[in-house]
Write a protein that holds these residues in place. Structure first.
Motif, PDB file in Angstrom:
ATOM      1  N   ILE A  73     -17.547 -46.804 -55.854  1.00 14.83           N
ATOM      2  CA  ILE A  73     -18.112 -48.029 -57.463  1.00 14.83           C
ATOM      3  C   ILE A  73     -19.608 -47.738 -57.340  1.00 14.83           C
ATOM      4  N   SER A  74     -20.496 -47.655 -58.184  1.00 11.74           N
ATOM      5  CA  SER A  74     -21.767 -47.539 -57.902  1.00 11.74           C
ATOM      6  C   SER A  74     -22.213 -49.131 -59.049  1.00 11.74           C
ATOM      7  N   LEU A  75     -23.033 -49.382 -58.710  1.00 12.49           N
ATOM      8  CA  LEU A  75     -23.715 -50.360 -59.931  1.00 12.49           C
ATOM      9  C   LEU A  75     -24.905 -50.340 -60.114  1.00 12.49           C
ATOM     10  N   TYR A  76     -25.431 -50.237 -61.399  1.00 11.86           N
ATOM     11  CA  TYR A  76     -26.550 -50.858 -62.016  1.00 11.86           C
ATOM     12  C   TYR A  76     -26.717 -52.129 -62.438  1.00 11.86           C
ATOM     13  N   ALA A  77     -27.430 -53.243 -62.090  1.00  3.08           N
ATOM     14  CA  ALA A  77     -27.486 -54.257 -63.035  1.00  3.08           C
ATOM     15  C   ALA A  77     -28.669 -55.223 -63.202  1.00  3.08           C
ATOM     16  N   GLU A  78     -28.806 -55.712 -64.237  1.00  2.97           N
ATOM     17  CA  GLU A  78     -30.078 -56.627 -64.958  1.00  2.97           C
ATOM     18  C   GLU A  78     -29.201 -57.957 -64.798  1.00  2.97           C
ATOM     19  N   GLY A 114     -16.003 -35.376 -60.368  1.00  2.00           N
ATOM     20  CA  GLY A 114     -15.940 -35.804 -59.215  1.00  2.00           C
ATOM     21  C   GLY A 114     -15.375 -37.300 -58.533  1.00  2.00           C
ATOM     22  N   ARG A 115     -16.028 -38.008 -57.554  1.00  2.00           N
ATOM     23  CA  ARG A 115     -15.668 -38.792 -56.779  1.00  2.00           C
ATOM     24  C   ARG A 115     -16.751 -40.781 -57.483  1.00  2.00           C
ATOM     25  N   ILE A 116     -17.483 -39.945 -58.166  1.00  2.00           N
ATOM     26  CA  ILE A 116     -18.280 -41.488 -58.834  1.00  2.00           C
ATOM     27  C   ILE A 116     -18.070 -42.197 -59.626  1.00  2.00           C
ATOM     28  N   GLY A 117     -18.003 -43.281 -59.382  1.00  2.00           N
ATOM     29  CA  GLY A 117     -17.322 -43.951 -60.753  1.00  2.00           C
ATOM     30  C   GLY A 117     -18.967 -44.168 -60.996  1.00  2.00           C
ATOM     31  N   PHE A 118     -19.639 -45.268 -62.555  1.00  2.00           N
ATOM     32  CA  PHE A 118     -21.072 -45.197 -62.582  1.00  2.00           C
ATOM     33  C   PHE A 118     -20.847 -45.922 -63.762  1.00  2.00           C
ATOM     34  N   ALA A 119     -20.608 -47.873 -62.800  1.00  2.00           N
ATOM     35  CA  ALA A 119     -21.395 -48.828 -64.081  1.00  2.00           C
ATOM     36  C   ALA A 119     -22.430 -48.996 -64.307  1.00  2.00           C
ATOM     37  N   SER A 120     -22.988 -49.224 -65.584  1.00  2.00           N
ATOM     38  CA  SER A 120     -24.910 -49.919 -65.368  1.00  2.00           C
ATOM     39  C   SER A 120     -24.726 -50.389 -66.573  1.00  2.00           C
ATOM     40  N   HIS A 121     -25.920 -51.532 -66.649  1.00  2.00           N
ATOM     41  CA  HIS A 121     -26.125 -52.142 -67.827  1.00  2.00           C
ATOM     42  C   HIS A 121     -26.991 -51.609 -68.673  1.00  2.00           C
ATOM     43  N   SER A 122     -27.660 -50.626 -68.075  1.00  2.00           N
ATOM     44  CA  SER A 122     -29.011 -49.990 -68.968  1.00  2.00           C
ATOM     45  C   SER A 122     -27.831 -48.689 -69.196  1.00  2.00           C
ATOM     46  N   GLY A 123     -28.735 -48.114 -70.512  1.00  2.00           N
ATOM     47  CA  GLY A 123     -27.816 -46.850 -71.057  1.00  2.00           C
ATOM     48  C   GLY A 123     -29.288 -46.349 -70.803  1.00  2.00           C
ATOM     49  N   ALA A 124     -29.990 -45.902 -70.480  1.00  2.00           N
ATOM     50  CA  ALA A 124     -31.268 -45.324 -70.020  1.00  2.00           C
ATOM     51  C   ALA A 124     -30.534 -44.536 -68.720  1.00  2.00           C
ATOM     52  N   ILE A 125     -30.537 -45.788 -67.835  1.00  2.00           N
ATOM     53  CA  ILE A 125     -30.567 -45.835 -66.371  1.00  2.00           C
ATOM     54  C   ILE A 125     -29.140 -44.301 -66.227  1.00  2.00           C
ATOM     55  N   ILE A 135     -18.235 -42.781 -66.154  1.00  2.00           N
ATOM     56  CA  ILE A 135     -19.582 -43.418 -66.662  1.00  2.00           C
ATOM     57  C   ILE A 135     -19.462 -44.749 -67.563  1.00  2.00           C
ATOM     58  N   ALA A 136     -20.020 -46.018 -67.625  1.00  2.00           N
ATOM     59  CA  ALA A 136     -19.555 -46.954 -68.148  1.00  2.00           C
ATOM     60  C   ALA A 136     -20.900 -47.362 -68.746  1.00  2.00           C
ATOM     61  N   SER A 137     -21.643 -47.544 -69.827  1.00  2.00           N
ATOM     62  CA  SER A 137     -23.058 -47.674 -69.800  1.00  2.00           C
ATOM     63  C   SER A 137     -22.331 -48.820 -70.803  1.00  2.00           C
ATOM     64  N   LEU A 138     -22.707 -50.121 -70.339  1.00  2.00           N
ATOM     65  CA  LEU A 138     -22.082 -51.423 -70.711  1.00  2.00           C
ATOM     66  C   LEU A 138     -22.613 -52.624 -71.512  1.00  2.00           C
ATOM     67  N   GLY A 139     -24.931 -51.539 -71.833  1.00  2.00           N
ATOM     68  CA  GLY A 139     -25.266 -53.059 -72.438  1.00  2.00           C
ATOM     69  C   GLY A 139     -25.425 -54.750 -72.456  1.00  2.00           C
ATOM     70  N   ASN A 140     -25.521 -54.703 -73.580  1.00  2.00           N
ATOM     71  CA  ASN A 140     -25.821 -56.629 -73.312  1.00  2.00           C
ATOM     72  C   ASN A 140     -24.990 -57.288 -72.693  1.00  2.00           C
ATOM     73  N   GLN A 141     -23.458 -56.730 -72.775  1.00  2.00           N
ATOM     74  CA  GLN A 141     -22.643 -56.977 -72.086  1.00  2.00           C
ATOM     75  C   GLN A 141     -21.721 -58.475 -72.639  1.00  2.00           C
ATOM     76  N   VAL A 142     -21.169 -59.050 -73.645  1.00  2.00           N
ATOM     77  CA  VAL A 142     -21.309 -59.559 -74.526  1.00  2.00           C
ATOM     78  C   VAL A 142     -19.578 -59.923 -74.031  1.00  2.00           C
ATOM     79  N   ASP A 143     -19.081 -58.759 -73.968  1.00  2.00           N
ATOM     80  CA  ASP A 143     -17.801 -59.212 -73.140  1.00  2.00           C
ATOM     81  C   ASP A 143     -16.782 -58.179 -72.275  1.00  2.00           C
ATOM     82  N   VAL A 144     -17.475 -57.240 -72.279  1.00  2.00           N
ATOM     83  CA  VAL A 144     -16.801 -56.256 -71.004  1.00  2.00           C
ATOM     84  C   VAL A 144     -18.415 -56.548 -70.268  1.00  2.00           C
TER      85      VAL A 144
END
Length: 698
Positions: A211-216, A155-166, A184-193
C-alpha cells in the motif's frame, strides 16, 4: 463484497453525470477511459440534452438510468453538485466520486458547499470520494474513472493519494518504466472517504501486495493510525507526506512545544502505525517496488555484485545510510566465485568482476552469493560496455533472483542503452534503479519493514491506580479561577500525583510564615521556586533556590523572589537527592492528538535537543524504546562505570503521563523538567511539573 468501499472499484454499472460529447472536456475523457480501458459493465453518460456520447445513449438524469447502476462520477459545476448528489441518493446509489473542484480549496464559501456534500451523503448512507479529485482505477477489473490519458499495467502496488496531480505523474512514470499497479485512488479533499479508507480499500484487494500513500492532510489522524496498525503486518504501507516542516507551527511556551515541530507528530504516528516513511515520490516508488516484488529479508547483510568500482562505493555508502551493512563472504563462497568469474575479480564484498564479465557470470555468481548463509540480500550492478549486452545481464539477473528466496535488486548505471533491459527486469519482478543509492534505499525499506513486522504489539494498556476524578476536580477549579493558560505549579503537581506520578512533598506560600511552615513540614533541605504571572522558565529569571537548610535561608529566598509583590508566591518543595535530569513532556497535535517527548532534561534541553517522541498513551516496550533512542537513555543504562538509573520507574512515569494527557484532552501542553532519576531501584521524582489548559475539564 468486503465493504461498501469495494463498489468504487468493482461496480455493476457506472454513470458519468455531466458527460460531454466534446472531446476537449474532461468528462468526455472519463467516458472514453471507461469504455476504452476495458470496463465490462454498463456505462451511462448523463447529460440533460440526451443524444449519444461515444456510441453510448445519454440519459437526461440519473433517475432515468436502468439497472444495474452502482457508481456515479459527478462532473458538473460546483454549485450543481449538491443536487446531483441528492439525485444519486434518491436513485439508491451507495458510492459516488465527485471530480469537480471549487470547494474548500477556494475559500470559506467553497468549504460550506463541501460540507453540504457530506451532509447529503450521510443522509442517504453513501460513501463519497472527493471532491476535487481525478477518480479511481483498478487495473485488474479493469476500471478507469479518471480522465488521465493511460492506465498502468496490472500489478501489485495499490496507491491512494490526496493529490490528483501526483496520481497523474505516478501513472505516467509507471507506464514509462513498465511498473504495474493494482488500484489507484485519488481522494481529493477527503470530505468523506479518507486516507484511512484508502488503506482499507487497498488492504481488501487480493491483487494488492503493498500500500503506497501520498498525504497532505490526514483527517482523523488517530483513525488513520489505528487502521494502518491493524493491517501493516499483512501488507506493508509506504507513505510520503507533504508539509512535514510547516514554518507556521504555532508558537508555544513549553520546552516540548519548542521541540515538537509538525514533522515530529507525523513521525511518531508512522511509528505507531507501522508505516515505512519516505521523503520523496521517487523514494516512495523505489521502496514500494522492492516490497511488491521481492521476498521479505531476514537480515541487513548485503552483497554488491558489480563490474565497476565507483557505483559499488556509492552503494556501500548508501547501505550504511539505511541501516544495512556489507556482508562477509565465507572462504568457501569466495573459492566458488573464483571458478565462475573473470581472472582478477575482487572476491570480497563488493564482488567486482572488473570491466568485461560475460552475462552468464552474473547468474552464476548470484547463485553462489545467495546460497551463502551470511548473505541476506544482493544488488546486481552493471555499467554498460561494448562487450556484454546489458539486456543479457538483465536476463541472467532475473533468472538468479527467481531461483532464490532472498531479495535481489538491479542497478544499471546508464541511459540510452537501458530501456529494453529495464523492461526485462520489471517483467521478471526484479526492481531496477538507475542510481546505487536508490537501490540501497530500496533494500533499506525491505529491512525496515521486516523489523516493523517482527516488533511486539505496541497497543497500550490502561495504567492502574489513577484518580481521574481528583485530577478533573483540581483542573476545573484552576480553569474557573484563571481560564486558559498554565495552571499553578502546585496544582500541576497535585494533578500529576493523582495519576501516580512521583512528586516530592510541596506547597504554595504567599507569606514568609507559610513558607517556613511548609519547609519544616517537608523537612530540610528544601527548594524554593518562584510562582508569578508570565514566568514560565523560572531559571531564566533567578526564580529557583536550591538546598535551603534552615528557616533563615527560606526567609531570604522569599524576600528575594516574592518580596512585596502581591501577585507572586513561593513554592516550597522537599529537595530530593541528586540524580540524572531528564524531561518528559506533551504537546497536543491537531491531527494526531497527544504527543509525548522524552530526553535530556534541565536548563539545556533546548540546546542539546536530545529528544524522542511517541503518541500517547503508549505501551511499556514503546516507552523503553523511546528512552533508548536518546543519549539520556544511554546514560541511564550506565556508562563508564556509572550506576544505571531507575529506567523502570521512568518507563512507568512515561506511561502515566501518557494516560493522564489521553484521559484529559483539556491539557494542551505539559512538561516535567526535570524528572530526577535515582539509581536503579531508588525511584524518580517529578520536581517541576507544568501544564496548560485550553478548555474546561470535563
Amino acid at each position: 463484497m468486503a465493504s461498501q468501499l469495494e463498489y468504487f472499484f468493482n461496480p455493476q454499472g457506472v454513470a458519468v453525470i455531466g458527460a460531454s460529447s466534446n472531446p476537449a472536456k474532461l468528462s468526455y475523457g472519463v467516458v472514453h477511459n471507461l469504455k476504452e480501458h476495458g470496463y465490462q459493465g454498463p456505462i451511462y453518460p448523463i447529460n440533460p440534452k440526451g443524444g449519444e456520447i461515444l456510441g453510448l445513449p445519454a440519459y437526461a438524469s440519473i433517475g432515468d438510468v436502468p439497472d444495474p447502476i452502482e457508481l456515479a462520477v459527478i462532473m458538473v459545476r460546483a454549485d450543481a453538485v449538491p443536487n446531483a448528489l441528492r439525485e444519486c441518493g434518491e436513485r439508491g446509489l451507495k458510492v459516488v466520486i465527485v471530480i469537480t473542484g471549487g470547494f474548500k480549496e477556494v475559500g470559506p464559501e467553497g468549504a460550506a458547499l463541501e460540507q453540504s456534500l457530506k451532509t447529503i451523503a450521510d443522509e442517504y448512507g453513501m460513501r463519497l470520494i472527493g471532491p476535487n479529485c481525478v477518480g479511481v482505477m483498478d487495473t485488474h477489473v479493469p476500471l478507469d474513472t479518471t480522465f488521465i490519458t493511460a492506465m498502468p499495467k496490472p500489478g501489485r502496488i495499490g496507491f491512494a493519494s490526496h493529490s490528483g496531480a501526483i496520481v497523474g505523474g505516478t501513472i505516467d512514470w509507471a507506464i514509462q518504466q513498465g511498473v504495474g499497479y493494482s488500484r489507484i485512488a485519488s481522494l481529493g479533499n477527503q470530505v468523506d472517504v479518507s486516507l484511512a479508507d484508502g488503506v482499507r480499500m487497498m488492504y481488501d484487494d487480493p491483487h494488492t501486495k503493498v500500500i503506497s500513500l501520498y498525504a497532505e492532510g490526514i483527517p482523523n489522524g488517530r483513525g488513520f493510525v489505528e487502521t494502518a496498525a491493524a493491517v501493516f503486518r499483512q501488507k506493508p504501507i509506504v507513505m510520503v507526506k507533504a508539509g512535514r516542516t510547516a514554518a507556521g507551527t504555532r508558537a508555544v511556551a513549553s520546552h516540548t512545544g519548542a521541540l515538537a515541530g509538525a514533522g515530529r507528530a507525523y513521525e511518531a504516528a508512522c511509528h505507531r502505525a507501522g508505516v515505512v516513511m519516505v521523503n520523496s515520490l521517487q523514494e516512495q516508488n523505489d521502496v514500494a517496488m522492492a516490497l511488491a516484488h521481492q521476498p521479505l529479508t531476514q537480515g541487513p547483510r548485503v552483497v554488491l555484485l558489480t563490474n565497476a568500482g565507483g557505483p559499488a562505493a556509492l552503494a556501500a555508502d548508501g547501505l550504511d545510510d539505511n541501516g544495512l551493512r556489507m556482508a562477509d563472504l565465507s572462504e568457501e563462497t569466495q573459492a566458488q566465485l573464483k571458478e565462475v568469474t573473470p581472472h582478477g575479480t575482487q572476491l570480497g564484498n563488493p564482488v567486482d568482476m572488473l570491466g568485461g564479465p560475460r552475462a552468464e557470470m552474473y547468474s552464476a555468481a548470484l547463485d553462489i552469493i545467495l546460497a551463502d548463509p551470511g548473505v541476506d540480500m544482493a544488488i546486481s550492478m552493471f555499467v554498460p560496455q561494448a562487450i556484454t549486452p546489458v539486456e543479457e545481464v538483465a536476463r541472467h539477473t532475473v533468472a538468479a533472483a527467481q531461483r532464490s528466496n532472498k531479495p535481489v535488486v538491479a542497478c544499471l548505471v546508464g541511459g540510452q542503452s537501458l530501456p529494453e533491459a529495464i523492461h526485462i527486469l520489471h517483467e521478471g519482478g526484479v526492481p531496477f534503479y538507475p542510481d546505487p543509492t536508490r537501490a540501497a534505499r530500496a533494500l533499506g525499506g525491505l529491512w525496515e519493514y521486516a523489523q516493523l513486522r517482527a516488533r511486539p504489539d505496541l497497543t497500550p494498556m490502561p495504567v492502574p491506580d489513577v484518580d481521574r476524578a481528583r485530577a478533573v476536580e483540581l483542573l476545573q477549579a484552576a480553569w474557573d479561577e484563571n481560564g486558559a493558560g498554565f495552571v499553578d505549579a502546585e496544582v500541576a503537581a497535585q494533578v500529576a500525583a493523582a495519576y501516580g506520578i512521583p512528586v516530592p512533598l510541596s506547597g504554595l506560600a504567599t507569606t514568609v510564615a507559610e513558607a517556613i511552615a511548609l519547609a519544616e513540614r517537608a523537612g530540610y533541605p528544601v527548594v524554593a521556586k518562584l510562582v508569578a504571572p508570565g514566568v514560565v522558565h523560572k531559571a531564566d529569571v533567578g526564580g529557583i533556590a536550591l538546598d535551603l537548610q534552615d528557616a533563615a535561608a527560606v526567609r531570604e529566598a522569599f524576600a528575594r523572589m516574592v518580596g512585596d509583590h502581591a501577585d507572586r508566591a513561593l513554592m516550597v518543595q522537599k529537595m530530593v537527592p541528586q540524580g540524572q535530569e531528564v524531561i518528559l513532556g506533551m504537546q497536543r497535535d491537531p491531527q494526531f492528538g497527544p504527543l509525548l517527548m522524552f530526553g535530556m532534561g534541565g536548563i539545556y534541553v533546548e540546546v542539546f535537543k536530545d529528544v524522542a517522541f511517541r503518541l500517547a498513551p503508549l505501551a511499556a516496550q514503546d516507552a523503553q524504546d523511546m528512552i533508548l533512542e536518546t543519549a539520556a537513555g544511554k546514560i541511564m543504562q550506565g556508562v563508564r562505570g556509572q550506576t544505571p538509573g531507575d529506567m523502570a520507574v521512568v518507563v512507568e512515569t512515561l506511561q502515566r503521563v501518557g494516560q493522564l494527557v489521553s484521559d484529559l484532552p483539556c491539557i494542551s501542553e505539559m512538561d516535567i523538567n526535570p524528572l530526577i532519576v535515582a539509581p536503579a531501584g531508588a525511584g524518580a521524582w517529578a520536581v517541576d511539573v507544568r501544564m496548560a489548559l485550553d478548555q474546561r475539564p470535563e
